[in-house]
Enzyme design. Structure first.
Site, short mmCIF file in Angstrom:
data_model
loop_
_atom_site.label_atom_id
_atom_site.label_comp_id
_atom_site.label_asym_id
_atom_site.label_seq_id
_atom_site.Cartn_x
_atom_site.Cartn_y
_atom_site.Cartn_z
CB THR A 180 -0.94 0.03 1.22
OG1 THR A 180 -1.90 -1.02 1.09
CG2 THR A 180 -1.68 1.36 1.32
CG PHE A 204 0.31 4.78 3.77
CD1 PHE A 204 -0.83 4.87 4.55
CD2 PHE A 204 0.87 3.53 3.56
CE1 PHE A 204 -1.40 3.74 5.11
CE2 PHE A 204 0.31 2.39 4.12
CZ PHE A 204 -0.83 2.50 4.90
#
Length: 280
Positions: free
Chosen positions: A173, A175
């Site tokens: 992921t 960010f």
């Protein structure tokens, strides 16, 4: 001395919490129920930074975040990449052979589909990965388990029955690090940089083609271009984009000049160092 605070969306123990602790260990992670609340905490000064997930290598972009970025009043000052691992956890003493149901947010359940099918577990959707662990701790049940990050087991006193049960171990992921400072310090000139911006093209034939032409002719690498509907209108004229480089680079400056000519709105959301993960 009071610790500075960093806002994230989700319960304590969420992947965003792990990202905050990993990349900003000197700051206090502060959970918020929604992305809007996390943005507001930074905007109000309650938190000095925000750690916001924007895309996942398996699930794609995080819904709603790009809609919130332009109206948040915040600036992007960094990016961080985090490997995502899910642990199957249960109340102390619970046995794997007695588990019949796994709880987590739908994206997490989907990313662990092969393990869940192999174990023949039913699934139950929750709003947050760490929230599933918190729920299980508050209402113990020897037949239920939560799919959550390892930190959640530590926080809520659960036992990990199976580790790293995600289907794809490359699951990552991305960010964005956000600040309320309207003019944050520029990144060091020694670092490769990314510039994030939004624009809305004019209502002209081939406006998008012409607006983007300057990036090609000036040799600027565009790494992201996503369209969004605004105010419920079925016209995809609003775009979020990322390019390599800084606005003051002559090639990017010329590309932005051409883009602005064919756009009725153009705004830079942030200029920040490219995370070394990009080179892997």
């Amino acid at each position: 001395m009071t610790r500075q605070r960093i806002a994230f969306q989700g319960e304590l123990g969420a992947n965003s919490h792990e990202a905050c602790s990993s990349h900003f260990p000197e700051m206090e992670p502060v959970p918020h129920a929604s992305f809007e609340d996390a943005f507001e905490a930074v905007k109000s000064g309650d938190c000095q930074l925000g750690m916001i997930p924007v895309e996942n290598s398996i699930a794609g972009r995080v819904a709603d975040v790009h809609h919130l970025l332009p109206s948040s009043g915040l600036k992007i000052i960094g990016e961080r990449f985090k490997a995502i691992h899910f642990q199957l956890m249960a109340n102390p003493g619970a046995k794997l052979e007695n588990i019949t149901t796994a709880m987590s947010m739908p994206i997490a359940l989907g990313q662990c589909r092969r393990t869940l099918r192999r174990l023949k577990l039913k699934t139950e959707a929750t709003g947050d990965t760490a929230g599933a662990a918190k729920m299980l701790a508050e209402r113990p049940d020897p037949t239920r388990a939560a799919l959550s990050p390892a930190l959640a087991a530590e926080i809520y006193g659960l036992e990990i029955l199976l580790r790293d049960v995600e289907d794809e171990h490359s699951n990552t992921t991305r960010f964005l690090v956000m600040t309320a400072d309207p003019k944050p310090p520029p990144p060091p000139f020694t670092a490769p940089c990314v510039t994030s911006f939004i624009f809305r093209v004019k209502n002209l034939p081939a406006a998008l083609y012409k607006a983007l032409g300057g990036f090609a002719t000036n040799g600027v690498n565009m790494t992201k271009l996503e369209s969004y509907m605004e105010n419920g209108a079925f016209t995809a004229t609003f775009f979020y984009s990322e390019v390599d480089g800084r606005p003051e680079d002559i090639n990017l400056a010329r590309a932005f000049e051409e883009l602005s000519f064919f756009s009725e709105r153009f705004e830079i959301l942030g200029v920040y160092p490219a995370d070394p993960f990009r080179a892997k």
